[in-house]
Write a protein that holds these residues in place. Structure first.
Motif: not given
Length: 172
Positions: A1-26
């Motif tokens: 199972m893939a690791p999950t990120l809660d919203a606060a952890a994702l918010r922090d990662r978006l401000d980091s230099p190694d920002r993840p790619r966000l893919i919305d599958v809706r």
């Protein structure tokens, strides 16, 4: 199972230099209604159809987003089978993101797939029960919809939702 990120952890990662790619599958319509800034929309059915191509192009961490996490989990499984291992799921989806009060880009408001399924299933059940007063046997249509919804819950899939996602309303 893939690791999950809660919203606060994702918010922090978006401000980091190694920002993840966000893919919305809706669906495109759901994405147009609201999405996390910087997210790219690849509806689940398109992702499943082009999974190998998508997996080859993604070399950074990826966070999959949907309404609540269900479709993102299916998308993660699809990408994992294509060899992509750097995939995470936004726990609770865009609903959790909004609950935390984080920014979303808003556009034309549309009904999400879950709401559309409830409307269509409810109408079919109600009309088939009413019509069975005139046409005997139509109550079995209501039974079939109920059985289908039960199967959808048990398997965490929804054929009606997948069909509705292909309607022009859900594509922009």
């Amino acid at each position: 199972m893939a690791p999950t990120l809660d919203a606060a952890a994702l918010r922090d990662r978006l401000d980091s230099p190694d920002r993840p790619r966000l893919i919305d599958v809706r669906t495109t319509a759901e994405f147009e209604s609201e999405h996390i800034p910087g997210a790219h929309n690849i509806p689940l059915d398109a992702l499943q159809d082009r999974r190998d191509e998508i997996a080859r192009r993604l070399d950074q961490d990826v966070v999959l987003i949907c309404r609540s996490g269900q479709r993102a989990a299916r998308a993660e499984e699809t990408l994992r089978r294509s060899g992509l291992v750097n995939v995470h799921i936004l726990d609770g989806g865009i609903l959790a993101w909004r609950r935390h009060g984080f920014t979303v880009n808003r556009g034309r408001q549309r009904w999400d797939i879950e709401r559309q399924v409830r409307l269509v299933a409810g109408l079919i059940v109600a009309l088939s029960v009413l019509a069975s007063l005139v046409v005997p046997g139509l109550q079995w249509v209501a039974f079939a919809i109920g059985a289908g919804l039960t199967f959808a819950a048990l398997t965490n899939s929804c054929a009606m939702g997948m069909l509705l996602a292909r309607l022009p309303y859900n594509r922009c």
